[in-house]
Design an enzyme around this catalytic site. Structure first.
Site, short mmCIF file in Angstrom:
data_model
loop_
_atom_site.label_atom_id
_atom_site.label_comp_id
_atom_site.label_asym_id
_atom_site.label_seq_id
_atom_site.Cartn_x
_atom_site.Cartn_y
_atom_site.Cartn_z
N HIS A 199 6.44 -3.18 10.53
CA HIS A 199 5.85 -3.72 9.31
C HIS A 199 6.90 -3.82 8.19
O HIS A 199 6.88 -4.78 7.41
CB HIS A 199 4.70 -2.81 8.89
CG HIS A 199 3.81 -3.38 7.83
ND1 HIS A 199 3.33 -4.67 7.87
CD2 HIS A 199 3.31 -2.82 6.67
CE1 HIS A 199 2.56 -4.89 6.80
NE2 HIS A 199 2.55 -3.80 6.06
N PHE B 146 0.82 -1.21 0.00
CA PHE B 146 0.00 0.00 0.00
C PHE B 146 0.85 1.26 0.00
O PHE B 146 1.83 1.36 0.74
CB PHE B 146 -0.92 -0.03 1.22
CG PHE B 146 -1.81 1.17 1.36
CD1 PHE B 146 -2.79 1.41 0.43
CD2 PHE B 146 -1.67 2.03 2.42
CE1 PHE B 146 -3.63 2.52 0.55
CE2 PHE B 146 -2.50 3.14 2.57
CZ PHE B 146 -3.47 3.37 1.62
N SER C 296 3.23 -6.85 2.50
CA SER C 296 1.96 -6.26 2.92
C SER C 296 0.84 -6.66 1.96
O SER C 296 0.56 -7.85 1.79
CB SER C 296 2.10 -4.74 3.02
OG SER C 296 0.99 -4.17 3.65
N LEU C 297 0.20 -5.70 1.28
CA LEU C 297 -0.82 -6.04 0.29
C LEU C 297 -0.22 -6.83 -0.87
O LEU C 297 -0.91 -7.62 -1.53
CB LEU C 297 -1.48 -4.77 -0.25
CG LEU C 297 -2.49 -4.07 0.66
CD1 LEU C 297 -3.07 -2.84 -0.05
CD2 LEU C 297 -3.62 -5.00 1.08
N ARG D 38 -7.43 -14.15 0.67
CA ARG D 38 -6.09 -13.88 1.21
C ARG D 38 -5.06 -14.90 0.72
O ARG D 38 -5.39 -15.86 0.02
CB ARG D 38 -6.14 -13.94 2.74
CG ARG D 38 -6.64 -15.29 3.25
CD ARG D 38 -6.48 -15.45 4.75
NE ARG D 38 -7.14 -16.65 5.24
CZ ARG D 38 -6.66 -17.88 5.15
NH1 ARG D 38 -5.49 -18.09 4.55
NH2 ARG D 38 -7.34 -18.90 5.63
N ASP E 30 -1.72 -21.63 -2.66
CA ASP E 30 -1.41 -20.73 -3.77
C ASP E 30 -0.09 -21.06 -4.46
O ASP E 30 0.18 -20.54 -5.55
CB ASP E 30 -1.37 -19.27 -3.27
CG ASP E 30 -2.72 -18.81 -2.74
OD1 ASP E 30 -3.74 -19.38 -3.17
OD2 ASP E 30 -2.75 -17.90 -1.88
N ASP F 153 5.31 -9.99 5.89
CA ASP F 153 4.32 -9.39 6.78
C ASP F 153 3.03 -9.05 6.02
O ASP F 153 2.68 -7.86 5.86
CB ASP F 153 4.87 -8.14 7.46
CG ASP F 153 4.18 -7.88 8.81
OD1 ASP F 153 3.86 -8.86 9.50
OD2 ASP F 153 3.97 -6.71 9.15
N ASP G 242 -2.68 -18.05 0.94
CA ASP G 242 -3.02 -19.36 1.48
C ASP G 242 -1.97 -20.37 1.01
O ASP G 242 -1.38 -20.19 -0.07
CB ASP G 242 -4.42 -19.77 1.00
CG ASP G 242 -4.85 -21.12 1.56
OD1 ASP G 242 -5.16 -21.19 2.76
OD2 ASP G 242 -4.85 -22.10 0.78
#
Length: 581
Positions: free
Chosen positions: A515, A330, A405-406, A442, A447, A428, A444
């Site tokens: 983070h 982000f 992050s994202l 999300r 994936d 993270d 997993d």
């Protein structure tokens, strides 16, 4: 005999005369005076040296005091900054509440209007039906029979009302009985109260309660309860209508070329974890870019795109190498220094295709929107892998996706859409809008063949501002230093009842140290095969107690770049702990 030089005789005579004038005592006195002057000078020098030492000590003392004052001042500055930030957050929260309030009031007015419209339509329909029924009775001479039916109906309605009245009387009698019983008990307590000091806390409480019951009117209480019941029944009707109205509202959907369609129905919205609905932006608005680094172009990237495969074939991309994608999070960008730094470290130890994925066109917005934009970005990465496979015969088994992050959930989205990816590393993974969501939302373990995750900011988002997931979402989940607070990072401030978008809109960027630390750990691990050995353990407290210092038969995995050398990977998740400097 040689003749004496002119003047020589006269000089000798002068010296002799001086020696005669200076006797031995005078010479000794002169030497003593010289020594005395020398001693005085030595003492003066020692005093000056001592004075200089004293001044040096004073300078050191003053310097220490200045440093202490500087530290205190810095602490006050940090405190004031935190206060100012807290103030800004409160103002933003207030603004958000006002917007929500206006929105709710508007929705309430709309629902009220629709309720009135529906009520009017029902009344009209009822009136129309009664008119038709009356016409029918008139036309077919059923008026007498209708009167009998109405009489029976009135009688049944009267009986029903009688039953309700009896029930209400019974309830009222029970309430009166309870009130009388309570009054008696209070009267008994009043006797006890009179024996206690007037300032006794229990005495004052009971006295106040007794006065309330003494002045209470049971009839007024009964009427108040009836009014409240009527109000609740009306509210129930309103809510039933609202729920029925909202139930018929269908979720929106958008479709984009090459990446497919996206909706805002569950589980993407309308849940506790994802309360707000946002459709992802278009591919053109997000403008996902793929920036290639190789050993042939270490210091400048080449832009390649799957929509133009020739840009790949004409670049330094080689199908004989492994490919590692790095995906930012982000508000970040694919041209940020940490992405190219990882590429340079990777290219220093291995010949790979290193691709930085830039989706800053979709990351620099509100967090709720950005968290939905990653669905398109992940689809773009999957489409890129599909083109590599179809046009160049390149296997996803040679692909490693690294996301922060994202970006971690973006990598998961890509792995879901194009199966067979060898590895995904989550740095993270972001918590808001992803923690405790279904696996299709999300990152997993399904994936990729291997999903390894580094958790460095797992404290709760509210109030501790923990941005990372505490949920285990990989085959190997590493929690360095317990996963909450990393060495060298300031302690996250606690801000209760904070809005997610407020947090991410740059208001408190200074508390993202924990983070971002996952990025540093992964970068530091590249080329350092002995770093970050990790141990399986039930929890961080048990690890700190020293109970988890032995490796399983497959050995201890290395957190970071070399996590894929661990041979103990299974179909289930495994948790590991370690301590870092």
């Amino acid at each position: 005999m040689a003749a004496a030089k002119p003047g020589t005789g006269r000089q000798g005579e002068g010296v002799a005369a001086m020696l005669e004038e200076l006797d031995v005592d005078s010479l000794l006195r002169e030497i003593a005076l010289s020594q005395q002057r020398l001693e005085e000078r030595r003492k003066a020098f020692q005093e000056a040296h001592l004075e200089a030492s004293l001044y040096h000590e004073k300078i050191i003392d003053v310097t220490e005091k200045i440093q202490e004052a500087k530290s205190v001042l810095e602490e006050k500055v940090v405190f004031l900054i935190e206060k100012e930030i807290h103030k800004d957050l409160l103002l933003k929260r207030q603004e958000s509440f006002m917007i929500q309030k206006d929105k709710l009031l508007k929705e309430r007015r709309e629902l009220h209007y629709k309720q009135q419209v529906m009520k009017k339509e029902i009344d009209e329909e009822e009136e129309k039906f009664m008119k038709e029924l009356q016409d029918f009775n008139t036309n077919y001479s059923l008026t007498s029979n209708r009167a009998e039916l109405l009489q029976e109906k009135s009688k049944a309605e009267g009986q029903r009302l009688d039953v309700e009245v009896a029930l209400l009387k019974k309830d009222l009698e029970e309430e009166i009985s309870a009130a009388v019983s309570t009054t008696r008990s209070l009267q008994e307590e009043k006797v006890l109260i009179s024996q206690k000091p007037q300032n006794d806390a229990e005495c004052l409480r009971l006295k106040k309660e007794l006065e309330l019951y003494k002045n209470d009117d049971l009839k007024d209480m009964y009427e108040s309860l009836c009014t409240e019941i009527d109000f609740l029944q009306q509210m129930l009707l309103t809510w039933v209508f609202a729920v029925a109205f909202l139930a018929v509202v269908q979720g929106a959907e958008v479709c984009y070329d090459r990446v497919g369609c996206f909706s805002d129905v569950k589980p993407w919205a309308g849940t506790i974890q994802r309360p707000l609905a946002k459709l992802p932006w278009s591919t053109s608005q997000i403008n996902t870019r793929f920036l290639l680094y190789t050993r042939s172009n270490l210091n400048s990237y080449q832009t390649i795109t799957a929509t133009n495969p020739s840009s790949i074939s004409s670049s330094n991309f080689r199908t004989s190498r492994k490919t590692r994608f790095i995906i930012h999070g982000f508000t970040d960008s694919g041209t940020a220094a940490w992405l190219s730094d990882i590429c340079k470290k990777l290219l220093g130890i291995e010949d790979v295709n290193c691709i930085c994925v830039d989706w800053s066109g979709g990351s620099r917005t509100g967090y709720t929107q950005a968290s939905n934009n990653i669905r398109v970005v992940g689809s773009e990465v999957a489409y890129f892998l599909q083109v590599l496979s179809n046009n160049f015969g390149y296997s996803p088994a040679n692909v490693h996706l690294i996301g922060h992050s994202l970006g971690a959930h973006t990598a998961g989205e890509a792995g879901k859409r194009f199966r067979g990816v060898a590895r995904i590393t989550g740095l993270d993974p972001a918590e808001p809008y992803f923690q405790d969501t279904p696996t299709e939302v999300r990152l997993d373990p399904s994936d990729a063949t291997l999903v390894d995750v580094i958790h460095t900011d797992t404290g709760p988002l509210v109030p501790s501002l923990g941005f990372g997931m505490s949920q285990v979402v990989g085959h190997l989940d590493f929690f360095p230093n317990g996963g909450v607070h990393m060495p060298g990072c300031p302690q996250n401030i606690e801000i209760p009842n904070v809005n997610v978008d407020d947090i991410w809109n740059g208001v408190i960027n200074f508390v993202t140290c924990n983070h971002m630390r996952a990025i540093k750990y992964y970068t530091d691990s590249i080329g350092n095969t002995a770093a970050f050995a990790s141990y399986p353990c039930a929890n961080w407290n048990t690890y700190q107690a020293g109970s988890c210092k032995s490796c399983p038969s497959a050995g201890c995995p290395k957190m970071g770049h070399y996590a894929d050398t661990y041979r103990g990977v299974t179909g289930s998740s495994q948790v590991f702990y370690l301590t870092t400097p």
